[in-house]
Design an enzyme around this catalytic site. Structure first.
Site, short mmCIF file in Angstrom:
data_model
loop_
_atom_site.label_atom_id
_atom_site.label_comp_id
_atom_site.label_asym_id
_atom_site.label_seq_id
_atom_site.Cartn_x
_atom_site.Cartn_y
_atom_site.Cartn_z
CE LYS A 119 -4.23 -1.77 2.15
NZ LYS A 119 -3.89 -3.17 2.34
CD GLU A 139 -4.22 5.71 3.90
OE1 GLU A 139 -3.57 5.62 2.86
OE2 GLU A 139 -5.40 5.34 4.01
CG HIS A 171 -11.98 -2.00 8.81
ND1 HIS A 171 -12.34 -0.68 8.66
CD2 HIS A 171 -11.46 -2.11 10.07
CE1 HIS A 171 -12.04 -0.01 9.76
NE2 HIS A 171 -11.50 -0.84 10.62
CD GLU A 198 -10.86 -2.02 -2.73
OE1 GLU A 198 -11.07 -1.55 -1.61
OE2 GLU A 198 -10.89 -3.24 -2.97
CD GLU A 229 -6.70 -2.03 -0.56
OE1 GLU A 229 -5.62 -2.59 -0.30
OE2 GLU A 229 -7.75 -2.28 0.03
CG ASN A 267 -8.11 -5.23 -3.87
OD1 ASN A 267 -7.33 -5.67 -3.03
ND2 ASN A 267 -9.10 -4.42 -3.55
NE ARG A 270 -7.68 -9.90 -4.09
CZ ARG A 270 -8.82 -9.51 -3.55
NH1 ARG A 270 -9.95 -9.78 -4.19
NH2 ARG A 270 -8.86 -8.86 -2.40
#
Length: 669
Positions: free
Chosen positions: A116, A200, A235, A275, A296, A298, A300
């Site tokens: 990240k 963050e 989350h 995202e 981030e 992903n 996939r």
């Protein structure tokens, strides 16, 4: 196009890939662990290879065995699904070295987006907006504490190599930072083998909106619009929908362009998701004021990809296979359109009313709504289980994904609620009824969305009883009488319906609902009419078979009901919701005593991670005593009362079953 591929995953995604491959005339090879020898995904494929023990580290994460299986069966490519090895750059490189196609992005893209902190530095150079925070390599706890202080609380600690909500902690006060950091790093090591974190700013009233991107080897890249994944617990996503409610065309285009820029910055190929965290400074009804920040990427396919398929009419797995085979993207940006609205509900083995603790057990009853699997339809179920299968502690808690589509969001919501009402699972705790509460909530129905929705609306979501107790008891009694009638004989003295030669027969029943006693009594008139009393409610009881259930009428209440009997427990499903009642047999429990005090037991099967106390320590009610890990998540166990620790009965690393005594405590007066 390939003629044979190996699917390096399990569960619903393995079944999903197998179905698309079969439609394209591609043979498939499954891999399986000890726990999955009889799994649905094994039966769904043309061949299957055993790769090791039940724990992922002994099977699905052993990529050298997966490569051997692919080579031994003649597979030309490997589809990694999601989770496990899907974002492992070493595995992607090993596939290439072995002459196999990795159906996913190049290893360089996985590496660039896999951490990240590094990915955010890359996105900053690409001009993609970022959340204020610390993304540096120095992981000294004191430095991280200072950075959190600088950013200002609340802050979010996130595992740099993380995903799926693991290795993530919200910290609202400075004094809680150190403990949260340690827990986050432990979970990150266990899940990803890397304890690096970033810190963050925690965006207030945040929405989680992600963009589906797709690239090919010719340099083309498109976005297939957005998904709103704001409804989360711990989350982790609970409900996902597309398109995002309230999204303006201008913001969609801006976010889509940013997502494509992010993908092109790493020369992305295949399916990916960018995202974003979206701030709503103007409130829920001011979409023009929304601001978005990169979180981030992903690298996939995502669990929630079916809602994108439902609104575009595209099969994203087919796109993956075609792109991996060197073909160009099936469509360009101008050809992609949004049609209707889709929502996905993740059906999980967990107890929402008990902190979402994961559950294990056998799917003794597993009934799904009428649907069309692996297709673009109004109701679709993606799953990797069948009735009679076991949900084990070795993998995540998701049982199935229920996806609905409608012309409008309101129509999709109604279809989702109806489909959830038709979903019946017995044998372990699930979140089906909780999902219905969310879908029916005013906040969700009116699209007042942010990632705190569940916590914000908890009074309306938890510990609800949508089925009136009187109706639940009436259904249970009707089922009991129906079963007894099936055993009835012509001999009046062998009848089981309370027949008397004189007087008015009265039958008392002692039931339990959530541990609370419920008294009921049944009287039979000489005309055969039944009068039922449940607490202070009395009325005539009538029922008749209807389909695979009963049509029950009692005291002005009328409903269809399916009643599944498991020993002394009655699982009652109605259109209003579900209820569970116990009808204990007094003789079966004769001589039993209450539970012993001074014992602290495991609330679920799992692994002991650590103890925060030792023998002789004095503890207070609510004090954290131990940490357990189950289904890839950490759970803190607290003291139920004040006392003194007498003995620790396990050691860190031990596997324990549900109900196992962990700590012996002597309560203080």
């Amino acid at each position: 196009m390939f003629t044979k591929i190996l699917i390096a995953n399990r569960g619903e995604i393995a079944c999903r890939v197998a179905a698309t491959a079969r439609r394209l005339g591609i043979q498939t090879v499954a891999v399986y662990s000890d726990a999955d020898a009889q799994a649905k995904h094994v039966a769904a494929c043309d061949e299957a290879v055993h790769i090791g023990g039940s724990a992922p580290k002994d099977s699905y994460l052993r990529w050298e065995r997966i490569l051997q299986a692919a080579q031994a069966t003649g597979a030309q490519a490997i589809h990694p699904g999601y989770g496990f090895l899907s974002e492992n750059e070493d595995f992607a490189q090993a596939c290439q070295a072995a002459g196999l196609v990795f159906i996913g992005p190049p290893a360089s893209a996985i590496r660039a987006m896999g951490l990240k902190a590094e990915s955010k530095q890359l996105m900053e150079k690409a001009g993609v907006p970022l959340v204020p925070g610390y993304h540096g390599a120095d992981q000294d706890p004191a430095l991280l504490q200072r950075e959190a202080d600088r950013i200002g609380y609340p802050v979010l600690i996130k595992a740099s190599a993380g995903g799926g909500g693991k290795g993530m902690r919200l910290v609202e006060r400075r004094e809680d930072f150190a403990a949260a950091l340690a827990s986050c790093q432990r979970e990150a090591i266990n899940s990803f083998g890397n304890d690096a974190v970033l810190v963050e700013k925690y965006v207030l009233r945040p929405r989680h909106i992600e963009i589906q991107v797709f690239g090919d080897t010719q340099g083309n890249c498109v976005y297939l619009f957005e998904r709103d994944c704001s409804v989360q617990r711990r989350h982790q996503k609970v409900l996902e929908e597309a398109p995002a409610p309230g999204m303006t065309e201008a913001l969609r285009a801006k976010m889509g362009a940013a997502a494509v820029a992010a993908a092109q910055a790493v020369h992305y190929v295949g399916a990916g998701t960018v995202e974003f965290i979206v701030e709503q400074p103007g409130g829920y009804d001011a979409p023009d004021a929304m601001q978005f920040y990169f979180m981030e990427m992903n690298t996939r396919l995502q669990v929630e990809h079916p809602v994108t398929e439902a609104i575009t009419g595209e099969d994203l797995v087919e796109w993956q296979l075609r792109v991996a085979a060197g073909q160009p993207l099936p469509k360009q940006q101008s050809e992609l359109k949004i049609i209707g609205h889709a929502i996905e509900a993740r059906i999980c083995a967990e107890n929402p009313d008990n902190g979402f603790l994961p559950a294990t057990g056998t799917l003794q009853v597993y009934r799904k709504p009428a649907c069309s699997s692996f297709a673009i339809s109004d109701v679709r179920v993606d799953d990797g289980v069948r009735e009679g299968d076991a949900i084990s502690p070795f993998y995540d808690s998701m049982i199935a994904k229920l996806i609905v589509r409608g012309d409008t969001r309101a129509q999709a919501l109604a279809r989702l609620d109806a489909a959830l009402a038709q979903t019946q699972i017995v044998g372990l705790a699930t979140n089906v009824q909780f999902l219905r509460h969310v879908v029916r909530s005013t906040a969700f129905a009116s699209a007042q969305l942010d990632t705190a929705l569940i916590e914000r609306e908890k009074a309306a979501l938890f510990d609800q009883q949508p089925v009136p107790t009187a109706l639940a008891v009436a259904a249970a009694v009707a089922q009991l009488l129906q079963a007894e009638q099936a055993l009835q004989t012509t001999d009046p003295f062998s009848r089981r319906d309370g027949w008397h030669s004189h007087g008015t027969p009265r039958r008392s029943l002692q039931l339990l609902q959530g541990g609370t006693p419920v008294a009921a009594s049944l009287t039979t008139g000489h005309d055969g009419q039944l009068q039922l009393q449940v607490g202070d409610t009395t009325g005539r009881l009538d029922w008749q078979p209807q389909g695979d259930g009963l049509l029950v009428q009692f005291a002005g209440l009328r409903s269809t009901a399916q009643v599944h009997v498991q020993g002394e427990v009655r699982h009652i499903f109605t259109p209003q919701g579900a209820a569970v009642l116990e009808l204990p047999d007094p003789l079966a429990h004769a001589g039993e005593h209450g539970a012993e005090g001074g014992r602290l037991t495991a609330p679920m099967p799992g692994k002991v991670v650590s103890f925060a106390v030792q023998a002789g320590d004095a503890v207070t009610k609510g004090q954290p005593l131990a940490v357990m890990e189950a289904m890839k998540m950490e759970h803190t166990i607290a003291a139920p009362a004040d006392g003194v620790v007498q003995e620790l009965l396990y050691a860190p690393g031990d596997q324990v079953s549900e109900g196992a005594e962990l700590i012996r405590i002597e309560a203080t007066a």
